[in-house]
Design a protein around this motif. Sequence first.
Motif, PDB file in Angstrom:
ATOM      1  N   PRO A  86       0.828  -1.208   0.000  1.00 50.56           N
ATOM      2  CA  PRO A  86       0.000   0.000   0.000  1.00 50.56           C
ATOM      3  C   PRO A  86       0.858   1.252   0.000  1.00 50.56           C
ATOM      4  O   PRO A  86       2.022   1.226   0.419  1.00 50.56           O
ATOM      5  N   SER A  87       0.283   2.350  -0.480  1.00 53.21           N
ATOM      6  CA  SER A  87       1.009   3.611  -0.595  1.00 53.21           C
ATOM      7  C   SER A  87       0.069   4.762  -0.234  1.00 53.21           C
ATOM      8  O   SER A  87      -1.118   4.552   0.045  1.00 53.21           O
ATOM      9  N   ALA A  88       0.623   5.969  -0.271  1.00 50.36           N
ATOM     10  CA  ALA A  88      -0.218   7.145  -0.040  1.00 50.36           C
ATOM     11  C   ALA A  88      -1.305   7.243  -1.112  1.00 50.36           C
ATOM     12  O   ALA A  88      -2.433   7.651  -0.836  1.00 50.36           O
ATOM     13  N   GLY A  89      -0.963   6.851  -2.329  1.00 50.79           N
ATOM     14  CA  GLY A  89      -1.948   6.841  -3.404  1.00 50.79           C
ATOM     15  C   GLY A  89      -3.092   5.890  -3.112  1.00 50.79           C
ATOM     16  O   GLY A  89      -4.249   6.160  -3.461  1.00 50.79           O
ATOM     17  N   SER A  90      -2.779   4.773  -2.447  1.00 53.53           N
ATOM     18  CA  SER A  90      -3.823   3.810  -2.073  1.00 53.53           C
ATOM     19  C   SER A  90      -4.838   4.469  -1.151  1.00 53.53           C
ATOM     20  O   SER A  90      -6.055   4.269  -1.284  1.00 53.53           O
ATOM     21  N   LEU A  91      -4.334   5.270  -0.203  1.00 53.36           N
ATOM     22  CA  LEU A  91      -5.223   5.959   0.728  1.00 53.36           C
ATOM     23  C   LEU A  91      -6.089   6.988   0.005  1.00 53.36           C
ATOM     24  O   LEU A  91      -7.291   7.104   0.287  1.00 53.36           O
ATOM     25  N   VAL A  92      -5.481   7.709  -0.942  1.00 55.23           N
ATOM     26  CA  VAL A  92      -6.256   8.697  -1.715  1.00 55.23           C
ATOM     27  C   VAL A  92      -7.370   8.000  -2.480  1.00 55.23           C
ATOM     28  O   VAL A  92      -8.517   8.477  -2.507  1.00 55.23           O
ATOM     29  N   ARG A  93      -7.070   6.865  -3.090  1.00 56.74           N
ATOM     30  CA  ARG A  93      -8.095   6.146  -3.849  1.00 56.74           C
ATOM     31  C   ARG A  93      -9.205   5.640  -2.930  1.00 56.74           C
ATOM     32  O   ARG A  93     -10.387   5.687  -3.282  1.00 56.74           O
ATOM     33  N   ALA A  94      -8.832   5.170  -1.739  1.00 54.86           N
ATOM     34  CA  ALA A  94      -9.843   4.693  -0.800  1.00 54.86           C
ATOM     35  C   ALA A  94     -10.742   5.831  -0.328  1.00 54.86           C
ATOM     36  O   ALA A  94     -11.975   5.689  -0.306  1.00 54.86           O
ATOM     37  N   VAL A  95     -10.148   6.957   0.033  1.00 61.23           N
ATOM     38  CA  VAL A  95     -10.939   8.102   0.490  1.00 61.23           C
ATOM     39  C   VAL A  95     -11.810   8.636  -0.643  1.00 61.23           C
ATOM     40  O   VAL A  95     -12.947   9.071  -0.425  1.00 61.23           O
ATOM     41  N   THR A  96     -11.292   8.576  -1.865  1.00 56.13           N
ATOM     42  CA  THR A  96     -12.087   9.011  -3.013  1.00 56.13           C
ATOM     43  C   THR A  96     -13.314   8.133  -3.189  1.00 56.13           C
ATOM     44  O   THR A  96     -14.410   8.628  -3.486  1.00 56.13           O
ATOM     45  N   ILE A  97     -13.150   6.834  -2.998  1.00 52.33           N
ATOM     46  CA  ILE A  97     -14.303   5.929  -3.107  1.00 52.33           C
ATOM     47  C   ILE A  97     -15.329   6.252  -2.024  1.00 52.33           C
ATOM     48  O   ILE A  97     -16.544   6.246  -2.278  1.00 52.33           O
ATOM     49  N   VAL A  98     -14.866   6.572  -0.813  1.00 58.16           N
ATOM     50  CA  VAL A  98     -15.789   6.982   0.242  1.00 58.16           C
ATOM     51  C   VAL A  98     -16.571   8.214  -0.202  1.00 58.16           C
ATOM     52  O   VAL A  98     -17.792   8.303  -0.029  1.00 58.16           O
ATOM     53  N   ALA A  99     -15.855   9.180  -0.803  1.00 54.70           N
ATOM     54  CA  ALA A  99     -16.511  10.408  -1.278  1.00 54.70           C
ATOM     55  C   ALA A  99     -17.552  10.095  -2.346  1.00 54.70           C
ATOM     56  O   ALA A  99     -18.660  10.651  -2.344  1.00 54.70           O
ATOM     57  N   VAL A 100     -17.212   9.183  -3.257  1.00 50.96           N
ATOM     58  CA  VAL A 100     -18.157   8.804  -4.314  1.00 50.96           C
ATOM     59  C   VAL A 100     -19.379   8.115  -3.709  1.00 50.96           C
ATOM     60  O   VAL A 100     -20.529   8.415  -4.071  1.00 50.96           O
ATOM     61  N   LEU A 101     -19.143   7.193  -2.784  1.00 53.00           N
ATOM     62  CA  LEU A 101     -20.267   6.496  -2.147  1.00 53.00           C
ATOM     63  C   LEU A 101     -21.161   7.473  -1.391  1.00 53.00           C
ATOM     64  O   LEU A 101     -22.391   7.316  -1.372  1.00 53.00           O
ATOM     65  N   LEU A 102     -20.552   8.488  -0.781  1.00 55.55           N
ATOM     66  CA  LEU A 102     -21.350   9.495  -0.088  1.00 55.55           C
ATOM     67  C   LEU A 102     -22.197  10.291  -1.079  1.00 55.55           C
ATOM     68  O   LEU A 102     -23.388  10.535  -0.842  1.00 55.55           O
ATOM     69  N   CYS A 103     -21.597  10.672  -2.198  1.00 60.06           N
ATOM     70  CA  CYS A 103     -22.360  11.395  -3.233  1.00 60.06           C
ATOM     71  C   CYS A 103     -23.531  10.558  -3.733  1.00 60.06           C
ATOM     72  O   CYS A 103     -24.643  11.077  -3.935  1.00 60.06           O
ATOM     73  N   LEU A 104     -23.291   9.273  -3.918  1.00 66.40           N
ATOM     74  CA  LEU A 104     -24.355   8.387  -4.387  1.00 66.40           C
ATOM     75  C   LEU A 104     -25.458   8.238  -3.332  1.00 66.40           C
ATOM     76  O   LEU A 104     -26.642   8.172  -3.658  1.00 66.40           O
TER      77      LEU A 104
END
Length: 302
Positions: free
Chosen positions: A52-70
């Motif tokens: 895992p990397s910092a990019g992995s965390l960004v992608r995970a948080v982005t998915i949370v943001a998308v799920l929240l928008c949905l």
Amino acid sequence: MTSAAGPAPALVRYRAFLGAVFAPGVHLTYAVLWAGAYEAAAVLAAGGAWRPSAGSLVRAVTIVAVLLCLRLADERMDESYDRVHNPDRPLVTGLVSVTELRRAGLAVAALAVVVNAPLAPWSAVVLAALLGYAELLTRFALRMPTLRDRPLPYIVVAYPVQLMIGGYLYACATGTGVVPPGARPALLTLVFAAAFLHFEFARKTVRAPRAGTRTYSGTALGATGSGVLTLGWALVACVLLAAVTEPWHLPVVAFLPYLALVFPIAGAVAYLGGRARRWPTAFAMLYLIVLDAGLVVGGVLA
């Protein structure tokens, strides 16, 4: 700061809203597993070991943001349905207003795009397209509310959103050099799309559904057809995963994700065997968790 939707400050009401319909801890865990599982599977398919990397965390948080928008969009689309079937929903009770949900969704979407733009520009483009499609779908469903009451037609027009989440992960992972572009990491997006369809069908597969409720059992599929298709999505996901990653060429830990098949098989035995009135939703959730966690562990240990 106050609002017509209630006397409490907006921030307090937003927190109450999230607690009622969007548990952040649950969604963050799911997003971390989804993002990590996709990366791990893509790296395994390339014959490497994943870290895992910092990019992995960004992608995970982005998915949370998308799920929240949905989730925010779903609340808007379901308002009339919830007034009859779920009168305790926050939008129905007046905890939040439609305008507030729309504004919150736009703010979260804009933040997600801005954060991803410097990381991988194409991922920001895919993300913007995804969120734009979700908003257009919301407006369309609000003008044609009967569409939401027809699960099969609605899943056809709504599921591209899930595919585009996979497209975002592909664009971001390849754009940051986690995996090279190619057919295998692209095909992995279908694995996770099928896996989530298993969960989607499982939670709406029930014998003798109540009139007016939205289930796949109440469509032309019928109770049995809906159950068979629920099992089928889980099997399709694992078959696709095996075809892409070829675990027989990898260390034995690469077979860990396939332990998840225990849960859809157990669900099928309970539901199709007639012992359960509805497909055990907990089994479907465990399938997703074990599948993704197995990929993460297998990717690290490989």
